[in-house]
Design a protein around this motif. Structure first.
Motif, PDB file in Angstrom:
ATOM      1  N   UNK A 316      14.716  18.207 -17.347  1.00 29.23           N
ATOM      2  CA  UNK A 316      15.428  18.796 -18.497  1.00 29.23           C
ATOM      3  C   UNK A 316      16.794  19.411 -17.949  1.00 29.23           C
ATOM      4  N   UNK A 317      17.738  19.845 -19.099  1.00 23.93           N
ATOM      5  CA  UNK A 317      19.032  20.380 -18.787  1.00 23.93           C
ATOM      6  C   UNK A 317      18.755  21.634 -18.026  1.00 23.93           C
ATOM      7  N   UNK A 318      19.831  22.143 -17.151  1.00 17.64           N
ATOM      8  CA  UNK A 318      19.806  23.498 -16.679  1.00 17.64           C
ATOM      9  C   UNK A 318      19.882  24.466 -17.571  1.00 17.64           C
ATOM     10  N   UNK A 319      20.432  24.267 -18.811  1.00 13.53           N
ATOM     11  CA  UNK A 319      20.231  25.457 -19.806  1.00 13.53           C
ATOM     12  C   UNK A 319      18.908  25.655 -20.835  1.00 13.53           C
ATOM     13  N   UNK A 320      18.177  24.570 -20.601  1.00 13.84           N
ATOM     14  CA  UNK A 320      16.791  24.729 -20.959  1.00 13.84           C
ATOM     15  C   UNK A 320      15.952  25.671 -19.877  1.00 13.84           C
ATOM     16  N   UNK A 321      16.235  25.222 -18.743  1.00 12.90           N
ATOM     17  CA  UNK A 321      15.641  25.993 -17.738  1.00 12.90           C
ATOM     18  C   UNK A 321      15.937  27.554 -17.491  1.00 12.90           C
ATOM     19  N   UNK A 322      17.205  27.795 -17.732  1.00 19.32           N
ATOM     20  CA  UNK A 322      17.617  29.140 -18.068  1.00 19.32           C
ATOM     21  C   UNK A 322      17.003  29.665 -19.143  1.00 19.32           C
ATOM     22  N   UNK A 337       4.156  20.709 -17.396  1.00 21.55           N
ATOM     23  CA  UNK A 337       5.188  19.672 -17.075  1.00 21.55           C
ATOM     24  C   UNK A 337       4.474  18.449 -17.831  1.00 21.55           C
ATOM     25  N   UNK A 338       3.289  18.457 -18.560  1.00 24.40           N
ATOM     26  CA  UNK A 338       2.799  17.382 -19.266  1.00 24.40           C
ATOM     27  C   UNK A 338       3.359  17.512 -20.772  1.00 24.40           C
ATOM     28  N   UNK A 339       3.597  18.712 -21.163  1.00 24.02           N
ATOM     29  CA  UNK A 339       4.335  19.037 -22.459  1.00 24.02           C
ATOM     30  C   UNK A 339       5.713  19.664 -22.392  1.00 24.02           C
ATOM     31  N   UNK A 340       6.621  19.192 -21.737  1.00 19.68           N
ATOM     32  CA  UNK A 340       7.750  19.732 -21.107  1.00 19.68           C
ATOM     33  C   UNK A 340       8.478  19.575 -22.442  1.00 19.68           C
ATOM     34  N   UNK A 341       8.161  18.502 -23.584  1.00 23.87           N
ATOM     35  CA  UNK A 341       8.919  18.254 -24.819  1.00 23.87           C
ATOM     36  C   UNK A 341       8.695  19.482 -25.733  1.00 23.87           C
ATOM     37  N   UNK A 342       7.564  20.280 -25.566  1.00 26.61           N
ATOM     38  CA  UNK A 342       7.436  21.552 -26.556  1.00 26.61           C
ATOM     39  C   UNK A 342       8.518  22.633 -25.889  1.00 26.61           C
ATOM     40  N   UNK A 343       8.735  22.833 -24.615  1.00 28.20           N
ATOM     41  CA  UNK A 343       9.819  23.730 -24.239  1.00 28.20           C
ATOM     42  C   UNK A 343      11.108  23.199 -24.459  1.00 28.20           C
ATOM     43  N   UNK A 344      11.386  22.099 -24.615  1.00 30.09           N
ATOM     44  CA  UNK A 344      12.707  21.496 -24.864  1.00 30.09           C
ATOM     45  C   UNK A 344      12.938  21.783 -26.473  1.00 30.09           C
TER      46      UNK A 344
END
Length: 534
Positions: A316-322, A337-344
């Motif tokens: 994912x992009x740095x801004x998503x992590x921030x 990590x399995x559902x990283x799509x939900x965080x994005x």
């Protein structure tokens, strides 16, 4: 969070300003470089970063420092390590025996297992600094070993030892095993290099400590010393952690420090008291944050349950992590990590709310306040492809097909600037990496060229009918349902019909939910492929 501010970092900045600090305002974090720097360490870095950003907005000069507690002793051999290129390796790939022989020695006196840095401590401190840089957070790394060796810690060490009786009294209220022989200093043995707790005499006029190298306690274990009896200076050793932490506050003039809930219950109460009663300094403004878990389990360098910033930024992009750290620090979260799509998806929604493309009265105040601190630049023309759609695009390496598919779904048009298209396609690479690492429903490769096939006439006729249906502009769900209908109409086994589709698109016998997947693809590409046209 208070009713006053939408963003927790403003609450903290208010508290710091209420003390009327001198510039530069010092924001601190710290870590013992015991092993792989992981995402958990970023709690401190990111909490500090947002508070520093708010203070800078308010006109303050800010110094964000991060202490590497690299004079701490290696207390156990971690299960996994990382080389300078972030390759995670098990102990079998390094000289684990060399690490075992160095138990009890400070991290800066242990050779780097990879032979890349000056020491074990320097290696892992450097990885942490580079992680921070990758997320766009400029932190100033400060080595504890350097503070001792340069003499910057000498005055504060002297102060603790001069008030040893009071130090014992304060510490006894928080820690078992503090008797009248306890001395708040751990000399380093000049023979074997290990730290020892066995101090036999202190001569402050000479600035020396006499000791017996009988080792130190580490968790439930005891690391044996070599038995040497010697004398060392105040620069040749270290303060125990409960004294070293408040000593850092005084030496670095710290105004604010976030820390995990483990310190809130242990070292913070004793640290405040040591700062005030022994070092005669005011402790910094604190902030306790809740830990987050990784895939439902606690993060742990020693147990090997870690995810590095490098690994996360591949997904994912740095801004998503921030953004992950913008949310309420008092609330427990899981980094799944399995559902990283939900965080994005959550980040994308946060962005849309900021640009008034979506309405959410509860989220709007936080988005308005924090979004500009999360992105490098606020640009309304930016395009975000939904993460799972990006994973679908990642099934082909054909850039033109990716652009065409995104255009067909309405994400790009004639007015989309080229830079926005490039940035949007960058997410495709990350989503592709996610699909491969998780080996999930998106981990398939769309065949750019028509695979060789040998279908029965009734299957060919069914595929041609399905092509006509797709050409009418139906969505994926409708195509999925139609596949069952078309198979039945042509007397073809449903399983055989889907297998034919998988063969055409993936040159395989299985894949994602086919109809829904075809709905995401470029329509003309799907129609041609179903008609088996090259």
């Amino acid at each position: 969070m208070s009713d006053h501010n939408a963003f927790w970092a403003d609450d903290v900045a208010d508290e710091i300003e209420a003390r009327d600090p001198d510039d530069p305002v010092v924001v601190k974090g710290g870590v013992s470089p015991s092993g792989v720097p992981h995402l958990g360490h970023f709690n401190e870095i990111m909490r500090g970063y947002f508070v520093a950003a708010v203070l800078r907005e308010r006109g303050h000069e800010v110094r964000q420092v991060f202490t590497s507690d690299d004079r701490d002793a290696l207390r156990g051999v971690p299960r996994r390590l990382a080389d300078a290129d972030w390759n995670l390796v098990g102990l079998g790939e390094v000289d684990a025996g060399a690490l075992g022989r160095n138990l009890g020695k400070p991290y800066t006196d242990i050779p780097d297992p990879f032979g890349e840095s000056d020491s074990y401590g320097a290696h892992f401190t450097d990885l942490l600094a580079r992680s921070a840089e990758a997320v766009g957070v400029p932190v100033e790394m400060v080595s504890n070993t350097a503070l001792y060796e340069s003499g910057e810690f000498e005055a504060v060490t002297r102060e603790v030892l001069a008030k040893a009786d009071r130090a014992r009294e304060v510490l006894a209220a928080y820690q078992d095993g503090v008797d009248e022989d306890y001395v708040p200093f751990m000399p380093q043995c000049s023979e074997c290099g290990r730290l020892t707790q066995d101090v036999r005499g202190v001569d402050l006029d000479a600035g020396e400590v006499s000791y017996v190298c009988s080792g130190l306690d580490a968790g439930g274990d005891h690391i044996e010393g070599c038995g040497h009896e010697g004398t060392g200076t105040l620069r040749e050793g270290k303060l125990p952690w409960r004294f070293e932490w408040p000593a850092q506050w005084k030496v670095l003039d710290v105004d604010f420090e976030p820390f995990g809930k483990d310190h809130a219950e242990g070292s913070w109460p004793s640290g405040q008291e040591i700062a005030r009663k022994i070092l005669e300094t005011e402790p910094p403004v604190p902030m306790t944050y809740e830990w987050f878990t990784l895939d439902g389990e606690p993060l742990s360098s020693s147990a090997g349950n870690v995810v590095t910033v490098e690994e996360v930024l591949a997904l994912l992009e740095p801004e998503v992590l921030r953004y992950f750290f913008v949310r309420n620090p008092k609330r427990a979260k899981d980094f799944d990590t399995e559902r990283i799509d939900l965080l994005v998806d959550e980040f994308d929604r946060f962005e849309r709310v900021y640009f008034d493309e979506e309405t959410d009265e509860d989220l709007k105040p936080l988005a308005d306040r924090a979004y500009p601190l999360v992105v490098d630049e606020v640009r309304p023309e930016r395009v975000r492809l939904p993460y799972t759609f990006a994973a679908v695009l990642g099934m082909t390496d054909d850039r033109d097909l990716r652009v065409r598919m995104a255009r067909n779904q309405g994400f790009f048009d004639d007015d989309t600037p080229e830079w926005a298209i490039e940035e949007a396609l960058d997410r495709v690479e990350r989503a592709r990496t996610w699909a491969e690492r998780m080996d999930n429903a998106y981990n398939y490769r769309l065949q750019a060229d028509l695979p060789e096939t040998d279908f029965d006439a009734d299957v060919v006729a069914a595929l041609a009918d399905l092509a006509d249906f797709v050409a009418e502009g139906h969505d994926g769900e409708a195509i999925q349902g139609q596949m069952y209908e078309t198979a039945r109409e042509h007397g073809v086994e449903v399983g055989d019909f889907f297998a034919a589709g998988y063969r055409l698109f993936f040159d395989d016998t299985e894949g994602p939910r086919l109809g829904e997947f075809l709905g995401e693809l470029d329509e003309s590409f799907v129609v041609k492929r179903l008609r088996r046209e090259a």
